[in-house]
Write a protein that holds these residues in place. Structure first.
Motif, PDB file in Angstrom:
ATOM      1  N   THR A  94       0.825  13.127   1.336  1.00 29.40           N
ATOM      2  CA  THR A  94       0.804  11.949   0.716  1.00 29.40           C
ATOM      3  C   THR A  94       1.099  11.034   1.493  1.00 29.40           C
ATOM      4  O   THR A  94       0.795  10.056   1.564  1.00 29.40           O
ATOM      5  CB  THR A  94       1.993  11.996  -0.707  1.00 29.40           C
ATOM      6  OG1 THR A  94       0.685  12.758  -1.891  1.00 29.40           O
ATOM      7  CG2 THR A  94       1.516  10.314  -1.376  1.00 29.40           C
ATOM      8  N   THR A 146      -3.064   3.674   5.169  1.00 29.10           N
ATOM      9  CA  THR A 146      -3.407   2.961   4.784  1.00 29.10           C
ATOM     10  C   THR A 146      -2.170   0.919   5.305  1.00 29.10           C
ATOM     11  O   THR A 146      -2.687   0.198   4.713  1.00 29.10           O
ATOM     12  CB  THR A 146      -2.988   3.187   2.907  1.00 29.10           C
ATOM     13  OG1 THR A 146      -1.835   3.227   2.510  1.00 29.10           O
ATOM     14  CG2 THR A 146      -3.998   4.631   2.660  1.00 29.10           C
ATOM     15  N   ASN A 153       0.675  -1.294   0.055  1.00 26.82           N
ATOM     16  CA  ASN A 153      -0.075   0.141  -0.286  1.00 26.82           C
ATOM     17  C   ASN A 153       0.831   1.656  -0.235  1.00 26.82           C
ATOM     18  O   ASN A 153       0.987   2.268  -1.154  1.00 26.82           O
ATOM     19  CB  ASN A 153      -1.016  -0.301   0.894  1.00 26.82           C
ATOM     20  CG  ASN A 153      -2.393  -0.752   1.344  1.00 26.82           C
ATOM     21  OD1 ASN A 153      -2.063  -1.490  -0.638  1.00 26.82           O
ATOM     22  ND2 ASN A 153      -3.005  -0.755   2.064  1.00 26.82           N
ATOM     23  N   GLU A 211      -9.472  12.938   0.452  1.00 28.51           N
ATOM     24  CA  GLU A 211      -8.475  12.192  -1.155  1.00 28.51           C
ATOM     25  C   GLU A 211      -8.804  13.334  -2.422  1.00 28.51           C
ATOM     26  O   GLU A 211      -7.867  13.231  -2.724  1.00 28.51           O
ATOM     27  CB  GLU A 211      -8.760  10.830  -1.855  1.00 28.51           C
ATOM     28  CG  GLU A 211      -7.717  10.352  -1.998  1.00 28.51           C
ATOM     29  CD  GLU A 211      -6.346  10.493  -1.888  1.00 28.51           C
ATOM     30  OE1 GLU A 211      -6.287   9.430  -2.838  1.00 28.51           O
ATOM     31  OE2 GLU A 211      -5.553  10.398  -1.215  1.00 28.51           O
ATOM     32  N   ILE A 266       1.267   3.965  -2.724  1.00 31.59           N
ATOM     33  CA  ILE A 266       0.479   5.621  -2.878  1.00 31.59           C
ATOM     34  C   ILE A 266       1.908   6.533  -2.761  1.00 31.59           C
ATOM     35  O   ILE A 266       1.674   6.965  -3.656  1.00 31.59           O
ATOM     36  CB  ILE A 266      -0.089   5.438  -1.666  1.00 31.59           C
ATOM     37  CG1 ILE A 266      -0.741   4.768  -1.377  1.00 31.59           C
ATOM     38  CG2 ILE A 266      -0.179   7.147  -0.712  1.00 31.59           C
ATOM     39  CD1 ILE A 266      -2.229   4.469   0.124  1.00 31.59           C
ATOM     40  N   ALA A 295      -0.322   7.301   2.584  1.00 32.57           N
ATOM     41  CA  ALA A 295       0.641   5.739   2.654  1.00 32.57           C
ATOM     42  C   ALA A 295       0.903   5.407   4.172  1.00 32.57           C
ATOM     43  O   ALA A 295       0.299   4.055   4.767  1.00 32.57           O
ATOM     44  CB  ALA A 295       1.565   6.043   2.068  1.00 32.57           C
TER      45      ALA A 295
END
Length: 181
Positions: free
Chosen positions: A57, A64, A27, A156, A31, A61
């Protein structure tokens, strides 16, 4: 990265992946591609460029990560953890099984002579990250499917819009510079 005038670190917190706890889901590397990569030897994530991506960002990451193995740590601790990592032996055959629960200081054995490394002691492990509230906007909120949390979707979309505006602004600035030449 250091300030050119003072020599001080620009950022006081660095990003670190606990590879023993990482399950290799990819993940973070998908990302924040300019910050994380997947180590080919053990199939685990690793930071190869501190702050290679923008703050948002990198935060997405981190959020997630299904096993919370990505941490912000002070620079001095990062140096210590990276030196410790050199001697780690990770059971890469069980990469889809989180090994973080074993926890002992001396490592552990899994049916053989090889002793695998225990998770490192990381200051970022001090507190739980998920408060189990859907309003936080986590991508992997258990109340929704992965990426389906409405708060996450809003965040997002806003992040992507800001990124697009920033890229457009940079493009316009570059075009103006070339016109001035």
């Amino acid at each position: 990265e250091r300030d050119e005038e003072t020599g001080d670190l620009v950022r006081t917190q660095m990003v670190y992946v606990d590879e023993v706890t990482c399950i290799g889901c990819t993940n973070c590397a998908m990302i924040a591609q300019s910050t994380f990569f997947m180590d080919s030897e053990y199939g685990r994530a690793r930071v190869y460029n501190q702050w290679g991506d923008d703050d948002e960002t990198i935060q997405v990451a981190i959020e997630t990560c299904p096993v919370d193995c990505i941490h912000y740590v002070p620079y001095d601790e990062l140096v210590k953890l990276e030196v410790e990592r050199r001697g780690q032996t990770i059971n890469f055959k069980s990469r889809l099984v989180n090994q973080g629960e074993y926890g002992g200081d001396g490592g552990h054995r899994t049916g053989g002579a090889v002793t695998f490394s225990a998770p490192q002691k990381i200051s970022g492990n001090a507190g739980a990250r998920c408060s189990n509230c859907p309003t936080r906007g986590c991508a992997n909120c258990p109340m929704y499917g992965v990426g389906e949390n409405p708060e996450f979707k809003k965040k997002e979309e806003a992040r992507k819009a800001r990124r697009a505006r920033k890229l457009l602004q940079e493009k316009l600035e570059n075009e103006n510079k070339s016109a001035e030449l």
